[in-house]
Motif scaffolding. Structure first.
Motif, PDB file in Angstrom:
ATOM      1  N   GLY A   1       1.847  -5.727   2.418  1.00 42.48           N
ATOM      2  CA  GLY A   1       2.579  -5.435   3.642  1.00 42.48           C
ATOM      3  C   GLY A   1       2.618  -6.562   4.637  1.00 42.48           C
ATOM      4  O   GLY A   1       3.397  -6.512   5.601  1.00 42.48           O
ATOM      5  N   CYS A  15       7.125 -10.322  -0.053  1.00 40.76           N
ATOM      6  CA  CYS A  15       5.794  -9.739   0.078  1.00 40.76           C
ATOM      7  C   CYS A  15       4.786 -10.689  -0.561  1.00 40.76           C
ATOM      8  O   CYS A  15       5.162 -11.617  -1.287  1.00 40.76           O
ATOM      9  CB  CYS A  15       5.744  -8.363  -0.575  1.00 40.76           C
ATOM     10  N   TYR A  52       7.712  -2.071   0.509  1.00 44.35           N
ATOM     11  CA  TYR A  52       6.660  -1.641   1.441  1.00 44.35           C
ATOM     12  C   TYR A  52       6.606  -2.508   2.695  1.00 44.35           C
ATOM     13  O   TYR A  52       6.110  -2.067   3.743  1.00 44.35           O
ATOM     14  CB  TYR A  52       5.318  -1.665   0.719  1.00 44.35           C
ATOM     15  N   SER A  95       7.575  -0.715   5.784  1.00 45.45           N
ATOM     16  CA  SER A  95       6.830   0.476   6.215  1.00 45.45           C
ATOM     17  C   SER A  95       5.362   0.210   6.486  1.00 45.45           C
ATOM     18  O   SER A  95       4.634   1.128   6.880  1.00 45.45           O
ATOM     19  CB  SER A  95       6.945   1.576   5.144  1.00 45.45           C
ATOM     20  N   ALA A  96       4.914  -1.012   6.277  1.00 43.66           N
ATOM     21  CA  ALA A  96       3.480  -1.312   6.361  1.00 43.66           C
ATOM     22  C   ALA A  96       2.897  -1.047   7.742  1.00 43.66           C
ATOM     23  O   ALA A  96       1.707  -0.744   7.875  1.00 43.66           O
ATOM     24  CB  ALA A  96       3.229  -2.755   5.945  1.00 43.66           C
ATOM     25  N   LEU A 129      -1.018   1.657   2.264  1.00 43.35           N
ATOM     26  CA  LEU A 129      -0.364   1.585   0.961  1.00 43.35           C
ATOM     27  C   LEU A 129      -0.484   2.899   0.197  1.00 43.35           C
ATOM     28  O   LEU A 129       0.488   3.375  -0.411  1.00 43.35           O
ATOM     29  CB  LEU A 129      -0.948   0.435   0.129  1.00 43.35           C
ATOM     30  N   TYR A 176       1.912   5.436   1.617  1.00 37.72           N
ATOM     31  CA  TYR A 176       3.290   5.056   1.302  1.00 37.72           C
ATOM     32  C   TYR A 176       3.643   5.454  -0.128  1.00 37.72           C
ATOM     33  O   TYR A 176       4.711   6.049  -0.376  1.00 37.72           O
ATOM     34  CB  TYR A 176       3.454   3.551   1.483  1.00 37.72           C
TER      35      TYR A 176
END
Length: 536
Positions: free
Chosen positions: A234, A261, A479, A482-483, A488, A491
């Motif tokens: 993330g 990422c 991800y 949304s981190a 994790l 998610y």
């Protein structure tokens, strides 16, 4: 896939860059996987490229030229897939992730030039180095770890050591070339040098021990100055540069600027692809190599040479049982049968031959009729083998049928893995569920069932089992958006696997003692393999 977009909606997502691209360098295949960033369970397009390592100068390697030719071909295949299915031209992606086989040694000088050919995880010439470092650190340092390769080069007084400015893994190298950033995801970094679970960074006490160790042989070497920066899932890992975009897409259609990422290893992406990032969960990834990852609730009580401790992409400790040899020998036997079918005038493709032979294995005896199959094409530290000698062994009393032969070959894929998993059992490590992925699990209910019997635990397989790490790193790329809101694990649970179709197989009551009997004979028969290594 667990969800689908309409063709028009998918085309719009592709044009608008609401996607995530995952690229994974496996041992025999480079895969590219494009997913919907808002629903990463939806795979939009794929591309792939077959490649093989080379044995050059008694060392397993891939050339850097083959790295870039391969990824360009895989990406071109994905672009063609997008065009064929959606009538769209792929010009941008929302996020990118790079994954590759872990460990190994890619060393560069100050000018960014490769100093020695890439030394992959498959090389086992680091026995002296690994033994010294394991004793020094008080943790198991396997032969394939990057720090073992570096220190072995120091011990061997290789001329390039004084010129090393940076060393990394294959994923770290590709990411560096795409972004200009010398970084690595913590999971991949944990296979280069031990990670401190408190700081989720390189273990500082071990760093200091290493620097003192090499001070006389390699004056001025400071390992933290050579290692890539560690990042967690993330976190920002840079963006695609103009030069990087051309490396992926020489046609120039792909625009730069996409965020990346942190690059990860195949173990980390396997954990993501199987939602195995929480304690008491684990996964088995089967390909050219095979390994099991079990997320730990507590530290191991002592050092075991069969186990190494790495991390999830979020930095949580994981016990890893890594075997250099997976399904390659099995595939060679299937290829032999495929050739027989062709010579006999039949028309079965490779997938159909796999299906027929795997189904036949279900009719075999629980202990495979006393047949033994050793899949060791390369050296196997867990089995005590410095080199590989694949063998098929039977006694005159063995029940030699096709069903038993195929069951023995499938059991053989899991044989060395089971030796390591027995060590974890002895540590009292609890496992609620093992998730499996890799091509060997595509034939439903066969390899999955036999693995459940080998482990004595339920084994789950999902719809993405064959996509594996390329999909896993695409999920990690998605991800990024949304981190800041979810860890994790949350998610994966809520955004990726909430509606996933997963098939769980419980251990067959006859397979468990049957495999145990097979493994007992397998362990005893390793003496035959050792003799073959000495004699041949």
């Amino acid at each position: 896939m667990t969800a689908e977009l309409t063709t028009d909606a998918a085309a719009a997502a592709i044009r608008e860059g609401r996607t995530a691209l995952g690229i994974e360098f496996g041992s025999t295949r480079i895969k590219a996987c494009l997913v919907d960033a808002d629903n990463p369970a939806t795979v939009l397009a794929v591309g792939s490229h077959e490649w093989e390592n080379e044995f050059v100068g008694r060392s397993w390697t891939y050339s850097l030229e083959s790295v870039w030719a391969g990824v360009q071909d895989a990406y071109a295949g994905l672009v063609a897939d997008v065009k064929a299915h959606y009538g769209a031209t792929l010009e941008t992606v929302g996020a990118i992730g790079v994954s590759a086989m872990m460990h190994g040694y890619l060393a560069f000088d100050e000018a960014g030039e490769l100093l020695v050919p890439f030394r992959t995880w498959r090389n086992t010439n680091t026995e002296r180095s690994a033994a010294v470092l394991s004793e020094l650190f008080g943790v198991n340092i396997p032969l394939r770890w990057s720090i073992a390769h570096l220190y072995q080069a120091v011990l061997d007084e290789e001329p390039h050591i004084g010129k090393v400015d940076f060393f990394t893994t294959l994923a770290g190298y590709v990411h560096w070339k795409l972004t200009g950033r010398k970084v690595l995801g913590v999971g991949d970094a944990s296979g280069m040098f031990p990670i401190d679970p408190a700081t989720r960074n390189y273990d500082q006490a071990m760093v200091e021990k290493f620097d003192r160790l090499v001070s006389e042989r390699a004056y001025g070497l400071r390992v933290t100055a050579l290692l890539p920066e560690v990042l967690l899932a993330g976190q920002d890992a840079g963006s695609l540069t103009t030069e990087g975009a051309v490396l992926l897409d020489p046609t120039g259609a792909l625009r730069p600027g996409s965020p990346l990422c942190p690059p990860e290893g195949d173990a980390g992406t396997g954990m993501v692809a199987t939602e195995s990032v929480a304690p008491r969960t684990g996964n088995v990834s089967a390909g050219t190599s095979i390994f099991a990852m079990v997320v730990l609730e507590r530290p191991l009580s002592r050092v075991h040479h069969e186990l190494d401790v790495v991390t999830t992409p979020a930095g949580d400790p994981v016990a890893m049982v890594h075997c250099n040899n997976g399904a390659s020998e099995l595939a060679s036997w299937v290829g032999l049968f495929q050739r027989f079918v062709a010579v006999a005038g039949g028309e079965l493709d490779a997938d159909e031959v796999f299906e027929v032979l795997f189904r036949e294995a279900l009719d075999g005896d629980p202990d495979a009729g006393g047949l033994l199959a050793y899949n060791h094409l390369a050296g196997e530290p867990i089995a005590g083998l410095p080199e590989g000698r694949p063998l098929f062994v039977r006694t005159p009393e063995s029940r030699f049928t096709l069903a038993n032969f195929m069951r023995a070959q499938l059991y053989g894929v899991f044989g060395t893995l089971a030796l390591g998993m027995r060590v974890l059992e002895g540590e009292g490590v609890a496992l609620d569920r093992m998730f499996a992925h890799g091509g060997v699990f595509r034939t439903a209910g066969v390899a999955q069932r036999f693995l459940a019997g080998a482990l004595g635990a339920p084994v789950a397989v999902g719809e993405t089992a064959a996509e594996g790490g390329a999909w896993g790193i695409a999920v990690l790329a998605a991800y990024l958006g949304s981190a800041s809101d979810l860890d994790l694990g949350a998610y994966l649970r809520t955004r990726v696997f909430a509606d996933a179709a997963i098939d769980v197989v419980e251990p067959d009551p006859e397979d468990v003692p049957g495999f145990a009997a097979y493994l007992s004979h397998y362990r005893a028969g390793l003496a035959v393999e050792s003799a073959a290594v000495t004699a041949l």
